[in-house]
Design an enzyme around this catalytic site. Structure first.
Site, PDB file in Angstrom:
ATOM      1  N   HIS A  44      -9.503  -6.834 -14.901  1.00  0.00           N
ATOM      2  CA  HIS A  44      -8.553  -5.959 -15.568  1.00  0.00           C
ATOM      3  C   HIS A  44      -9.181  -4.606 -15.876  1.00  0.00           C
ATOM      4  CE1 HIS A  44      -5.823  -9.428 -17.214  1.00  0.00           C
ATOM      5  NE2 HIS A  44      -5.843  -9.365 -15.892  1.00  0.00           N
ATOM      6  N   GLU A  46      -9.456  -2.914 -18.680  1.00  0.00           N
ATOM      7  CA  GLU A  46     -10.321  -2.866 -19.857  1.00  0.00           C
ATOM      8  C   GLU A  46     -11.719  -3.394 -19.530  1.00  0.00           C
ATOM      9  OE1 GLU A  46      -6.171  -4.011 -21.490  1.00  0.00           O
ATOM     10  OE2 GLU A  46      -7.297  -4.148 -19.606  1.00  0.00           O
ATOM     11  N   ARG A 178       4.458   3.550   1.044  1.00  0.00           N
ATOM     12  CA  ARG A 178       4.369   2.123   1.361  1.00  0.00           C
ATOM     13  C   ARG A 178       3.172   1.486   0.664  1.00  0.00           C
ATOM     14  NH1 ARG A 178       5.253   1.381   7.930  1.00  0.00           N
ATOM     15  NH2 ARG A 178       7.523   1.735   7.992  1.00  0.00           N
ATOM     16  N   THR A 190      17.605  -4.320  11.872  1.00  0.00           N
ATOM     17  CA  THR A 190      16.511  -3.374  12.072  1.00  0.00           C
ATOM     18  C   THR A 190      15.308  -4.064  12.710  1.00  0.00           C
ATOM     19  OG1 THR A 190      17.202  -2.006  10.199  1.00  0.00           O
ATOM     20  CG2 THR A 190      14.904  -1.831  10.887  1.00  0.00           C
ATOM     21  N   ASP A 194      14.268  -2.598  16.306  1.00  0.00           N
ATOM     22  CA  ASP A 194      13.107  -1.702  16.301  1.00  0.00           C
ATOM     23  C   ASP A 194      11.768  -2.415  16.410  1.00  0.00           C
ATOM     24  OD1 ASP A 194      14.978   0.288  15.956  1.00  0.00           O
ATOM     25  OD2 ASP A 194      14.619   0.516  13.806  1.00  0.00           O
ATOM     26  N   ARG A 201      -0.351   2.667   7.778  1.00  0.00           N
ATOM     27  CA  ARG A 201      -1.240   3.172   8.823  1.00  0.00           C
ATOM     28  C   ARG A 201      -1.744   4.565   8.434  1.00  0.00           C
ATOM     29  NH1 ARG A 201       3.186   1.128  11.434  1.00  0.00           N
ATOM     30  NH2 ARG A 201       4.042   3.149  12.070  1.00  0.00           N
TER      31      ARG A 201
END
Length: 325
Positions: A44, A46, A178, A190, A194, A201
């Site tokens: 974490h 802290e 992203r 999609t 595609d 990247r």
């Protein structure tokens, strides 16, 4: 606290299901330690700051973007660590709504006699932590809808041709966004049309986002999970139930890059928290595909409203970011 918030942002996209937290330790007007939640959620913020400060942590003020945890998990509570290090004062931005904490961290500090100031830069912290907060309070992740369109709001020619509407600088910026999300979501249409990689990247990232395809049908061949591609999840069902399932699996921030139909489904369900748009300087005409499918809204009062957060040129395109009102 502003510095702690900048540090916290470094954890976005790679600490889920944990929150992305920042911590700065200041003693005698000098920063003696700083840290942010590490990839995978541990250590974490802290703990990182305390380890960096060492003995200089004693007598310091800790600025933390979220209430220090108070429960024993894989590591001891951060509130306990602050007390043990001799921190003299703690300043926090938000109370942690997680039932395992929910004020217990603050109470542990007060019980140890440490002065506590709450609510510093709370609005900025809440915006940064929106994904974690929504997962706890609304049982769903924060949803960003990305749109790359022409001046007349089209995302592809009628044939489906869309590479490339925007320029290389805008596309590079998309990869940076992203990287700040836990997962990338597209619809089955999609994915089949595609065959997208749905990865980050050109930017070093501790871990690739989860790839999610919303589809009732089997998926086409897609790259397997490896160093360059995150896990691939196929989900199905109405968006609200899907998002609840994703939250249950630990996701806090989802980046939607699906087609117009998926975008419309999320919009009509009231599940879009943020829109990021990239508008290119070309027009495609009415026969081209719109960035939003049919919604069924009959009046302006039915349409959701968003407030403009930022707007600037990126290369030859216009970037604009909006948050739901």
């Amino acid at each position: 606290m502003a510095h702690a918030l900048r540090l916290a942002r470094r954890g976005l996209g790679n600490v889920w299901p944990n929150p992305a937290v920042g911590c700065v330790l200041v003693r005698d007007g000098r920063v003696v330690g700083r840290g942010w939640t590490q990839p995978g959620g541990r250590p974490h913020a802290e703990r990182m700051a305390l380890d960096a400060a060492g003995a200089d942590a004693a007598g310091a003020t800790a600025y933390v973007t979220l209430e220090p945890c108070a429960h024993h998990g894989r590591t001891p509570p951060c509130a306990e660590g602050l007390v043990g290090a001799g921190i003299a004062r703690v300043v926090t931005a938000l109370t942690d709504p997680d039932p395992r904490v929910a004020g217990r961290g603050h109470a542990m500090l007060r019980a140890a006699g440490i002065p506590l100031t709450e609510g510093v830069l709370a609005d900025q912290a809440a915006e940064l932590q929106a994904g974690f907060l929504l997962r706890i309070t609304a049982r769903r992740p924060f949803v960003t809808l990305k749109l790359a369109s022409s001046l007349d709001g089209r995302i592809a020619m009628a044939s489906g041709e869309s590479r490339w509407i925007t320029g290389p600088q805008a596309r590079a910026h998309v990869h940076a966004l992203r990287a700040q999300h836990d997962a990338i979501l597209v619809g089955g249409g999609t994915a089949r049309a595609d065959r997208p990689h749905l990865n980050v990247r050109g930017i070093a990232t501790p871990q690739q986002p989860v790839r999610i395809v919303l589809s009732a049908q089997a998926l086409p061949p897609m790259p397997p999970q490896d160093a360059d591609h995150g896990p691939l999840w196929r989900v199905e069902g109405p968006p609200d139930r899907v998002l609840a399932d994703l939250a249950g699996r630990g996701l806090t921030r989802v980046f939607c890059e699906g087609g117009g139909r998926l975008a419309a489904s999320l919009m009509t369900a009231g599940l879009v928290d943020q829109v990021v748009g990239y508008t290119a300087g070309l027009v495609l005409g009415a026969e081209a595909r719109p960035f939003l499918g049919a919604t069924g809204w009959a009046a302006l009062a039915d349409a959701p409203r968003f407030r403009l957060v930022e707007s600037r040129a990126i290369g030859g395109d216009l970037f604009h970011r909006w948050r739901r009102i």
